[in-house]
Design an enzyme around this catalytic site. Sequence first.
Site, short mmCIF file in Angstrom:
data_model
loop_
_atom_site.label_atom_id
_atom_site.label_comp_id
_atom_site.label_asym_id
_atom_site.label_seq_id
_atom_site.Cartn_x
_atom_site.Cartn_y
_atom_site.Cartn_z
CB THR A 123 -0.81 -0.02 1.33
OG1 THR A 123 -1.78 -1.04 1.27
CG2 THR A 123 -1.48 1.29 1.61
CB THR A 158 1.26 -0.21 4.82
OG1 THR A 158 1.43 -1.32 3.95
CG2 THR A 158 2.54 0.01 5.60
N GLY A 159 -0.45 -2.85 5.98
CA GLY A 159 -0.27 -4.15 6.63
C GLY A 159 -1.44 -5.04 6.35
#
Lengths: 359, 359
Positions: free
Chosen positions: A224, A275-276
């Site tokens: 992302t 993000t993740g």
Amino acid sequence: MKKLFLLFSLSLFLACNTSAEKETKTNQTTETEKAQDSVGNFGIVIHGGAGTILKENMSDSLENAYKAKLEEAVRTGHEILANGGTAIEAVQRTINIMENSPLFNAGKGAVFTNEGKNELDASIMDGQTLNAGAVSGVTTVKNPINLAWEVMENSEHVMLSGKGAEQFARERDLEIVDPEYFYTENRFKSLERLKERNSEKTELDHDGKTAFVDPFIKDSKFGTVGCAALDKNGNLAAGTSTGGMTNKKWGRIGDAPIIGAGTYANNKTAAISATGWGEFFIRGVVAYDISALMEYKKMSLAEAAKEVIQNKNPDLGGSGGIIAIDHQGNVSMEFNTAGMYRAKMNKSGELEIGIYSKL
Amino acid sequence: MKKLFLLFSLSLFLACNTSAEKETKTNQTTETEKAQDSVGNFGIVIHGGAGTILKENMSDSLENAYKAKLEEAVRTGHEILANGGTAIEAVQRTINIMENSPLFNAGKGAVFTNEGKNELDASIMDGQTLNAGAVSGVTTVKNPINLAWEVMENSEHVMLSGKGAEQFARERDLEIVDPEYFYTENRFKSLERLKERNSEKTELDHDGKTAFVDPFIKDSKFGTVGCAALDKNGNLAAGTSTGGMTNKKWGRIGDAPIIGAGTYANNKTAAISATGWGEFFIRGVVAYDISALMEYKKMSLAEAAKEVIQNKNPDLGGSGGIIAIDHQGNVSMEFNTAGMYRAKMNKSGELEIGIYSKL
């Protein structure tokens, strides 16, 4: 070691902030003085996704390509801020650079869904007004972060989705592309490989220690892009843009377009982009949780980011990272994965770029 | 006057909780004693939407119909809890009753979009595991809250949308209906009236003082159903289901399917479901904010709900309300609109039903 690195990075950044004109100050800086110090301060921080990013799986040329694009992106936003532009504009234009690159799982480089399509999500938030915009599941909008901005600025809504969001994009004269634009050979091969491995399985096994030979496969769940910025007027903004998860089904929506989960900005506290593994970031309301810990428990940004990313998120079973900047210009780039593409620049123009947890 | 009423309601409920066996206790109840007191305690609270609900616009027969359905719904969940069922099950079955009624803007009674369709959203969260499920933009699923539950329990995801979510619903053997099922004459007339008034305008002017002659029109922006419950094992759960906003365009998503905004549950704090002008509830991360104020600032549920609904939400420009129950069984039904359809039942079976801000 990762913690040491982060501590080192933070010290480095704080050291940079303590520039010459502050040298004569005593340690008894009052809150008022601190506030005055931050007037005219600015800074920017970006990520290009977190996950199992290991040096042994990365060619020198690919590593250099990532670093060059991260630098181009962060410098774009920094220049806007240096020229007195707004944090919102810096966030949007910086993310555009990453959206237009095939290297990141956003815009041009978006991963493929189970049906072989590219469905894109994005969100943006203005820390001054707490206004926000988000879009999910768009397939023809070249720069989803620009559509999120249009939703925020030119609609009464916060979140639009699918065909309706695309109709709004056309009404706002945004750049529309053929879905073919999002085709990249590497991403399509990732989908094919993932489908071959397990035709029924949406995601790869989640194991932070697994080192995939192909640097793109790690993105099946992660990856992302995001940006957080503080402008000279003391306003914060954050934005996030993504292609989601390789092989995703059922119109899955991750944390990127969810205000409070993937993106949050508040001038009182900080601007944050995550993000993740999106599901865990939604359940943990990660971006807002960092802000709430700062506002309600008086934690610093560094403390709040560490608490959420190193303790609460792994406890829940999640992994990933965040980048953030607070109202004083302090920056956090906290992640619990093997790596996170990231870069930051402060008022003095000092640039730091990182990929792995170890420098 | 509204505040007085809420204070009165709260006192009443707290008084009910202080049942006979506690009478001999001194005022020096320790935290441990408090925790022991709450073992085996249970309770449930529901809403059927908040907005400009004024007695002068409501016929006696319609008022009685609302009250009867609210009672049927809350008793359904209460019975599950009394028999040792889980909070999650109570939330789901209680919401089903309201989804199956044409009175509320959820399921059967969902309002129409600008295109004359019914697009439904829902979410559910388990306070013990912090697991959650959500769906947006489904048009053929009879009970969207059941689909949200399936997403939570039987997928690796938190949020599914549109056609993909419907495909998942079929794979999970949920009851699928023809979109015609959601047609109700009243809701369709609301859409037509709204379009006549202003063909370009998505929403009615927002004015808490406006009294609409038609009790259904007020739902153009508001109206959603929700439930929060505490079971005998001390587990909390919350859920929300909605048809969104009359005349909505562009695939708009409100707060109802957003974990942290419309729904949140955490055994540490409370289970919360929101209803109101969704955009402001997303920007305020309302449901999680109440939980964060409790966890980080040690506010009571009543204090946190009041701070968010009476101060922060109106300051941002929003309006609406929440229902919530905390881990000790304390209930909040806080709203800043003229009315909110609501009901609650405690362990002792005491029932309270309300519609307007004044009793």
